[in-house]
Scaffold this active site. Structure first.
Site, short mmCIF file in Angstrom:
data_model
loop_
_atom_site.label_atom_id
_atom_site.label_comp_id
_atom_site.label_asym_id
_atom_site.label_seq_id
_atom_site.Cartn_x
_atom_site.Cartn_y
_atom_site.Cartn_z
N LEU A 53 -10.30 -3.70 13.65
CA LEU A 53 -10.34 -3.75 12.17
C LEU A 53 -10.39 -5.17 11.64
O LEU A 53 -10.72 -5.41 10.48
CB LEU A 53 -9.12 -3.04 11.55
N ASP A 78 -9.90 3.05 2.40
CA ASP A 78 -9.96 2.61 3.81
C ASP A 78 -10.42 3.77 4.70
O ASP A 78 -11.05 3.55 5.73
CB ASP A 78 -8.57 2.16 4.30
N LYS A 127 0.81 -1.23 0.00
CA LYS A 127 0.00 0.00 0.00
C LYS A 127 0.84 1.28 0.00
O LYS A 127 0.45 2.27 -0.60
CB LYS A 127 -0.93 0.03 1.22
P1 NDP Z 1 0.49 -3.86 8.62
O1 NDP Z 1 1.26 -5.10 8.35
O2 NDP Z 1 0.82 -2.61 7.87
O3 NDP Z 1 0.60 -3.52 10.19
C1 NDP Z 1 0.48 -4.52 11.16
C2 NDP Z 1 0.43 -3.89 12.55
O4 NDP Z 1 0.24 -4.92 13.52
C3 NDP Z 1 1.70 -3.15 12.93
O5 NDP Z 1 1.37 -2.05 13.74
C4 NDP Z 1 2.45 -4.23 13.75
O6 NDP Z 1 3.36 -3.70 14.66
C5 NDP Z 1 1.30 -4.86 14.49
N1 NDP Z 1 1.60 -6.20 14.96
C6 NDP Z 1 1.61 -7.34 14.24
N2 NDP Z 1 1.92 -8.39 15.03
C7 NDP Z 1 2.09 -7.89 16.29
C8 NDP Z 1 2.41 -8.47 17.54
N3 NDP Z 1 2.61 -9.79 17.67
N4 NDP Z 1 2.51 -7.66 18.63
C9 NDP Z 1 2.30 -6.33 18.53
N5 NDP Z 1 2.00 -5.73 17.35
C10 NDP Z 1 1.90 -6.48 16.24
O7 NDP Z 1 -1.04 -4.24 8.43
P2 NDP Z 1 -2.32 -3.32 8.17
O8 NDP Z 1 -2.16 -2.04 8.93
O9 NDP Z 1 -2.62 -3.23 6.74
O10 NDP Z 1 -3.44 -4.23 8.84
C11 NDP Z 1 -3.53 -4.37 10.26
C12 NDP Z 1 -4.82 -5.13 10.58
O11 NDP Z 1 -5.95 -4.36 10.18
C13 NDP Z 1 -4.93 -6.48 9.84
O12 NDP Z 1 -5.50 -7.41 10.71
C14 NDP Z 1 -5.87 -6.18 8.69
O13 NDP Z 1 -6.61 -7.31 8.33
C15 NDP Z 1 -6.78 -5.11 9.31
N6 NDP Z 1 -7.34 -4.20 8.29
C16 NDP Z 1 -8.69 -4.23 8.12
C17 NDP Z 1 -9.29 -3.40 7.19
C18 NDP Z 1 -10.77 -3.47 7.02
O14 NDP Z 1 -11.27 -3.00 6.00
N7 NDP Z 1 -11.52 -4.02 7.96
C19 NDP Z 1 -8.51 -2.45 6.37
C20 NDP Z 1 -7.09 -2.47 6.66
C21 NDP Z 1 -6.54 -3.33 7.60
P3 NDP Z 1 4.92 -3.47 14.23
O15 NDP Z 1 4.93 -2.23 13.37
O16 NDP Z 1 5.60 -3.26 15.53
O17 NDP Z 1 5.34 -4.69 13.49
#
Ligand code: NDP
Length: 297
Positions: free
Chosen positions: A222, A102, A66
């Site tokens: 989300l 989004d 993205k």
């Molecule tokens: P990204 O991969 O860009 O970000 C993932 C986020 O999750 C980061 O902040 C990451 O932290 C954090 N994270 C992952 N694993 C862990 C963990 N074990 N402990 C702490 N933090 C963790 O993903 P997106 O932002 O695109 O998506 C995030 C969520 O939102 C997903 O589940 C996705 O399905 C959902 N989503 C839903 C949408 C909807 O339309 N309903 C639209 C967009 C997203 P770090 O940076 O420290 O790795």
């Protein structure tokens, strides 16, 4: 000529968007196919270049592309420029326009959760990825006065705050380290909690302790399922919503951008419900793993 829309991500095999968008095309008799393109980062530029051909209506872009796709399109809408993330591409002749649907998707979900209550002014956001960027921009433009962003890797939350520096100049937007006690202290004085991490997606985990949740909270996750966070929040008396409406409305907005027609929301929602019954819970293209906890309700 059959028109084409593609979802570009890595991986994309479990996408919910495919079924939802194809059902919408079919319902309106639009001769178009929605294809899943699994493209590693190195193949992204070639994939985007292909979209300039006449048979493409456009594309969706998902994890992990993205942000990477931003410099590859010719024009950005306000939301895409402000968030620095593109989830939808349209074609104007040979030129490509990057959108971020989004943001409106999140706003629909927020409005529905808040309902007839007064819109809160303080929020805690967990996560600093692409989803969190859409959330934070939605909160800024909604008039929130204080938004605190927690992220496992603090530098990413700090980067997000810096990114929104100018658009958030009138309010307090802060990055804070991911410590249980700090999150708990912030939640005690906030009304809105948004989970934009993927914690709870593939395992029955919650990003916060059950004890830190309280009955005055509005909690939006989300993730497209009844996660542990949402179950704990309900047990604490909070009002909750999962990612369904955001997913539905980001998709509906994209559909309208590609076709110029109102999206058949009922059909798209029914298709999502079917996918949920089949165990899928990811709004995006990442692997869904085994449905955990109450996901396969
Ligand atoms: P990204 O991969 O860009 O970000 C993932 C986020 O999750 C980061 O902040 C990451 O932290 C954090 N994270 C992952 N694993 C862990 C963990 N074990 N402990 C702490 N933090 C963790 O993903 P997106 O932002 O695109 O998506 C995030 C969520 O939102 C997903 O589940 C996705 O399905 C959902 N989503 C839903 C949408 C909807 O339309 N309903 C639209 C967009 C997203 P770090 O940076 O420290 O790795």
């Amino acid at each position: 000529m059959t028109k084409r829309v593609v979802l570009i991500g890595h991986p994309v095999a479990h996408s919910l968007s495919g079924a939802m968008q194809q059902a919408a095309f079919d319902a309106l008799g639009i001769d178009a196919t929605y294809e899943l393109w699994d493209r590693a980062p190195i193949a992204l530029a070639d994939a985007i270049a292909e979209l300039r051909a006449d048979d493409f209506l456009g594309a969706n872009v998902t994890i992990p592309h993205k942000e990477r796709v931003v410099p590859m399109v010719d024009k950005l809408t306000e939301e895409a420029g402000a968030t620095g993330a593109v989830n939808t591409i349209t074609r104007e002749g040979k030129r490509l326009v990057g959108h971020n649907t989004d943001v409106p998707g999140f706003k629909v979900a927020l409005d529905r959760l808040v309902g007839k209550q007064k819109m809160p002014r303080h929020a805690v956001v967990l996560g600093a990825g692409g989803g969190a960027r859409a959330v934070v921009y939605g909160l800024i433009t909604e008039g929130f006065q204080r938004v605190v962003v927690f992220n496992r890797h603090l530098h990413r939350a700090e980067g997000l705050v810096k990114h929104f520096g100018r658009s958030a100049a009138h309010m307090e937007l802060r990055a804070m380290p991911w410590h249980e006690s700090i999150i708990e202290a912030e939640l005690a004085k906030t009304k809105l909690l948004v989970n934009a991490t993927s914690i709870g997606l593939t395992a029955d985990d919650s990003p916060v302790t059950a004890e830190s949740l309280h009955g005055e909270l509005l909690v939006l996750d989300l993730i497209y399922s009844k996660t542990r966070l949402l179950r704990d929040a309900q047990a604490a008396g909070a009002q909750t919503a999962d990612g369904e409406l955001m997913l539905l409305h980001q998709g509906a907005a994209a559909f309208t951008l590609w076709t110029g027609q109102p999206a058949p929301l009922d059909i798209m929602q029914a298709t999502l419900a079917e996918a949920r019954a089949g165990g899928l819970r990811s709004a995006e293209g990442e692997p869904t793993g085994e449905p955990a906890g109450a996901a396969a309700e």
